[in-house]
Design a protein around this motif. Structure first.
Motif, short mmCIF file in Angstrom:
data_model
loop_
_atom_site.label_atom_id
_atom_site.label_comp_id
_atom_site.label_asym_id
_atom_site.label_seq_id
_atom_site.Cartn_x
_atom_site.Cartn_y
_atom_site.Cartn_z
N ALA A 65 -4.40 142.76 -79.17
CA ALA A 65 -3.69 141.89 -80.12
C ALA A 65 -2.22 141.79 -79.76
O ALA A 65 -1.61 142.76 -79.31
CB ALA A 65 -3.86 142.44 -81.53
N ARG A 72 -0.45 139.15 -84.39
CA ARG A 72 -1.72 139.63 -84.93
C ARG A 72 -1.60 141.07 -85.42
O ARG A 72 -2.25 141.44 -86.41
CB ARG A 72 -2.81 139.52 -83.86
N TRP A 81 -2.44 142.27 -89.17
CA TRP A 81 -3.36 143.39 -89.42
C TRP A 81 -2.67 144.43 -90.29
O TRP A 81 -3.27 144.94 -91.25
CB TRP A 81 -3.80 144.01 -88.09
#
Length: 226
Positions: free
Chosen positions: A16, A20, A24
């Motif tokens: 990622a 991202r 998360w």
């Protein structure tokens, strides 16, 4: 229905990018009942979900005060359910600045490599009150999984690591260390004193340590007179 902590940990990917990872971390904070989270390893800010989390870690590093400092016991988790109660006692500079950011409560878990603490997972809330026993337990789980993930993706060449690279963590204080070196050479002082001066400059200006460091580094760039 939102994702559970265990669902989110199963989606944690070393591939990622920074965007991202932040998304998360934000989802993980929500699953823990927190407004945001940040991870610091070996005094490096490596992950944060939002600007408030980033600023809280920056304040601790700048002021040398805060709940994430001195957390040396691998089984100690700190809950500060009402930060306002500490204004006149513990952390007299950090607490008022955190309250200005709208933070009402802070929670810190050690990030561990085996039985050795190597950093912290810090979460905040904008309302007072303790976490539930389940939230505390799941916070431990997140801290342990992130320890393995961050250290497994630690950049081999920190100077070459910039924000947004997939497959590695970002060292958000790289410029701070570079600016400390610049000040040390410029003023002919030890690195520790140079870092103290950088911290003092950031605090006095009300700007982040990273922005202050960036300004110092920009002054060192050659100017094009043509």
């Amino acid at each position: 229905m939102g994702s559970t902590v265990r669902d989110l940990l199963g989606r944690l990917s070393g591939r990622a990018d920074d965007t991202r990872r932040k998304a998360w971390a934000h989802a993980c904070a929500e699953a823990l009942g927190l407004g945001g989270v940040a991870v610091t390893v070996n005094e490096e800010l490596v992950w944060f979900s939002d600007t408030t989390s980033e600023r809280l870690e920056d304040l601790q590093f700048t002021l040398g005060q805060g709940p994430g400092l001195g957390l040396d016991d691998p089984v100690e988790m700190r809950q500060i359910p009402d930060l306002g109660e500490l204004l006149a006692r513990q952390w007299p500079q950090f607490a008022p600045e955190a309250v200005k950011l709208g933070v009402a409560a802070l929670f810190v878990w050690p990030v561990r490599l085996g039985a050795v603490p190597v950093g912290t997972l810090t979460g905040y809330r904008r309302t007072t009150g303790p976490l539930t026993a389940r939230q505390v337990s799941e916070g431990w789980l997140v801290a342990d999984v992130l320890a393995e993930h961050v250290l497994a993706n630690w950049p081999a060449e920190p100077d070459a690591n910039g924000p947004g690279h997939a497959g590695t963590v970002d060292l958000h204080r790289a410029e701070v260390h570079q600016a400390t070196g610049v000040l040390s050479v410029r003023l002919n002082i030890p690195l520790a004193e140079a870092l103290d001066r950088l911290r003092a400059r950031a605090y006095a200006s009300g700007r982040s340590l990273t922005d202050t460091a960036h300004d110092i580094l920009r002054q060192e760039l050659p100017h094009d007179d043509h």
